[in-house]
Write a protein that holds these residues in place. Structure first.
Motif, PDB file in Angstrom:
ATOM      1  N   THR A 134       0.833  -1.195   0.000  1.00  0.00           N
ATOM      2  CA  THR A 134       0.000   0.000   0.000  1.00  0.00           C
ATOM      3  C   THR A 134       0.871   1.250   0.000  1.00  0.00           C
ATOM      4  O   THR A 134       0.596   2.217  -0.713  1.00  0.00           O
TER       5      THR A 134
ATOM      6  N   ASP B  13      -6.015  -0.622  -4.687  1.00  0.00           N
ATOM      7  CA  ASP B  13      -5.500  -1.228  -3.457  1.00  0.00           C
ATOM      8  C   ASP B  13      -6.497  -2.259  -2.945  1.00  0.00           C
ATOM      9  O   ASP B  13      -7.504  -1.900  -2.345  1.00  0.00           O
ATOM     10  N   GLU B  14      -6.220  -3.504  -3.196  1.00  0.00           N
ATOM     11  CA  GLU B  14      -7.110  -4.598  -2.786  1.00  0.00           C
ATOM     12  C   GLU B  14      -8.571  -4.272  -3.087  1.00  0.00           C
ATOM     13  O   GLU B  14      -9.411  -4.243  -2.182  1.00  0.00           O
TER      14      GLU B  14
HETATM   15 MG   LIG Z   1      -2.385  -2.514   2.256  1.00  0.00          MG
END
Ligand SMILES: [Mg+2]
Ligand SMILES: Nc1ncnc2c1ncn2[C@@H]1O[C@H](COP(=O)(O)OP(=O)(O)OP(=O)(O)O)[C@@H](O)[C@H]1O
Lengths: 329, 283
Positions: B78, B204-205
């Motif tokens: 991240t 991000d995910e």
């Molecule tokens: Mg992360």
């Protein structure tokens, strides 16, 4: 059916004891019920207090209501000696001073809250917030004194210059003697700003970081993030702070009576002296001779209650109709 | 000569950051039909206070491909993603060292608001604004472009179509965005990011809170998006990385262990640690 064994009578399943009815003490000990009862009592007490209040105001204004009917609201004569009572100058004074106070206080309060929540370093913000919350606790008689000894002399000094430019407007016309709607509104504004600031700051700080980041990731500047995302998100809470401020302004007695002049008249000019409902009740209650006079004052209390409700409702409608996302930058 | 792109691999060797603008390199790239580097990262270190979250990262993110970052929790995926749109600058007490290029220019030489329009981002948890669906998509557009009503409506529709959401919401564009499902909200956030025509999309995910059907929709979407967009996706789902990614980077404790073509990473990675991670032996 053959091989399906359900249960032998007389042999309770282990789970059956969970269904046993709990005793009251057991349930209270668990907490949920107790909290439920306590909070419910709190909730009902609000309704009870409001009900009692309205009932008493209604009951003890009986004579005045019967005597004047709706005329009480729209006549402007307040003459205890001759038994003539009209509430209009007080209603007018209350509404005008409170709304003007809000007009002055909202931009200042909201601006300060945005500064404290979004821009100021946290330590500065906390220190200033502490000061502001102190201000909210100052007794209103002190604000009244500030009004008399500081605000009125200052206003008297600058008003002639101001009136040179704006005196042609009806609301700023006439000679300024210090005590006036305007002075009362300014004092009220000073008194309610701390409410707006401290509550609005809290709600602004509570806006989720995800909202801010989502906006930043779209390429928004700091200001755009604040004005287009944070403030709209916190709108409800900010509105709440304004309503609290409004309630405070409508009911404020001491500070207002010290600077408004206490004259039961209706004037277009904000420079003229006036009177408010709360101020007249406080000033005349002890000298109210005769039931009619007393009942007229109590009916004023009822009117104040109604005015507060109506203004709150109108303000809510107004706020609901404003679409904040259309606000231009 | 340091070759940062070989025929079949994006190696981790320090990329020669000044070389890409050079015409020889450009010609070589054409010859080998290799993608252009969208991001070129050299000697990147990142610190939260005293904690170093990224250690000496060197990599290239190829243009108009899907690059997936994988690795155990806390390894800095991240953080790296957020340096690409300089979102980390908003976190107090952080420090970034090293060089990053976006295309041929220094990432830090762009005005940050411009950069974030070029490099869009979608967060792990969908965060729609508490507005209508239409307004959510239009939000970024209203910041800069002066579009009239019709152009705005067209752009919103186009973005929603690109995010494979149009058919589901076209009848309720003016309802609140909080009233649609989590998967739809996430696609709405993608549409919102796409509306300003970014060159890069950082995800991000994006599927971590979604059901398999919504996940499949978003994965399909990535195949279409990479026609015109560079995509960097962080995921914990190895299968997802295998399905969508052209390149995969494996991170461990703030270091990039290897970055290579997805097939290479999943079939015969160069590093033992990668092998261990993708076969689930640690992590
Ligand atoms: Mg992360
Ligand atoms: N705001 C922050 N302040 C301080 N340390 C942070 C912050 N954000 C992340 N870190 C630390 O930096 C390291 C990398 O975090 P990062 O969020 O990049 O990991 P990640 O690979 O995305 O993990 P995950 O898969 O759990 O999302 C972690 O050790 C984390 O504790």
């Amino acid at each position: 059916m053959g091989n399906v064994v359900i249960s032998t009578p007389g042999m309770p399943l282990p789970s059956e004891k969970l269904f046993r009815k709990q005793t009251l003490v057991e349930r209270l000990r668990k907490g949920d019920e107790a909290i439920h009862l306590l909070t419910m009592a709190g909730g009902w007490s609000i309704i009870l207090i409001t009900g009692l209040l309205v009932h008493h105001l209604w009951e003890y204004s009986r004579i005045a209501r019967h005597q004047f009917g709706w005329h009480f609201l729209i006549t402007s004569t307040w003459d205890p000696v001759n038994g003539l009572f009209g509430a209009w100058p007080f209603v007018y004074g209350t509404v005008v001073t409170s709304l003007l106070a809000l007009i002055l206080a909202i931009p200042i309060g909201l601006g300060a809250a945005i500064f404290l929540a979004e821009l100021a370093p946290r330590s500065v913000s906390n220190a200033l917030t502490f000061l502001i919350e102190l201000l909210a606790a100052v007794p209103s008689v002190v604000y009244g004194l500030i009004g008399i000894f500081l605000l009125i002399p200052v206003l008297t000094a600058i008003m002639p210059a101001f009136q040179k430019f704006f005196g042609w407007l009806p609301i700023f016309s006439g000679t300024f003697y210090g005590v006036s709607y305007f002075s009362a509104a300014v004092i009220l504004a000073i008194m309610v700003v701390p409410f707006i600031v401290s509550i609005s700051r809290e709600v602004l700080l509570a806006v989720p970081i995800a909202q801010r980041e989502a906006m930043m990731a779209l390429g928004a500047t700091k200001w755009e993030v604040t004005w287009r995302t944070v403030v709209p998100y916190a709108r409800q809470g900010i509105m709440g702070s304004v309503f609290l401020a409004l309630a405070r302004a409508l009911g404020e007695t001491m500070a207002v009576t010290m600077v408004i002049g206490n004259v039961a008249q209706v004037s277009t000019s904000l420079m003229a002296p006036g009177y408010t409902i709360a101020a007249v009740i406080a000033n005349e209650f002890t000298e109210a001779t005769g039931d009619l006079y007393l009942h007229a004052l109590i009916e004023l209390g009822l009117v104040l209650f109604a005015v507060t409700m109506i203004i709150n409702a109108l303000a809510r409608l107004l706020m609901l109709s404003v679409r904040t996302d259309e606000v231009a930058l | 000569m340091a070759r940062s792109f070989s025929a079949n691999a994006v190696q981790i060797r320090r990329p020669d950051i000044d070389r890409f603008a050079h015409s020889d390199a450009a010609a070589e790239r054409e010859r080998n039909q290799l993608p252009w580097p969208q991001f070129t990262v050299a000697d990147l270190n990142f610190f939260y206070g005293n904690h170093q979250a990224l250690k000496n990262i060197n990599l290239i993110v190829p243009n108009r491909r899907v690059t997936a970052f994988i690795g155990p929790s806390g390894c800095g995926k991240t953080t790296l993603l957020r340096t690409f749109n300089r979102m980390n600058e908003t976190v107090p007490n952080t420090r970034v060292e090293g060089r990053i290029r976006l295309g041929e220019h220094d990432l830090f030489s762009y005005p940050v608001t411009t950069l974030r329009r070029v490099v869009g981002m979608v967060f792990q948890k969908p965060a729609p604004f508490p507005k209508s669906i239409f307004d959510n998509v239009a939000y970024g557009l209203r910041l800069e472009h002066r579009l009239n009503k019709r152009e705005m409506a067209e752009k919103v529709e186009q973005s929603l179509r690109r995010a494979a959401l149009w058919d589901e919401v076209k009848d309720k564009l003016h309802q609140s965005a909080n009233g649609i499902s989590g998967g739809q909200q996430q696609r709405l956030c993608i549409a919102r990011a796409l509306a300003v025509d970014p060159e890069v999309l950082l995800l991000d995910e994006p599927c971590s809170a979604l059901d398999p059907i919504s996940t499949a929709k978003i994965e399909d979407l990535l195949f279409e998006l990479k026609e015109f967009c560079t995509i960097v996706i962080v995921t914990h789902n190895m299968l997802q990385a295998a399905r969508v990614a052209d390149y995969v980077g494996f991170f461990l404790n703030g270091e990039l262990i290897e970055l290579n073509r997805a097939k290479h990473i999943f079939q015969n990675p160069d590093q033992q640690q990668t092998q261990d991670y993708i076969t689930g032996r640690f992590g």
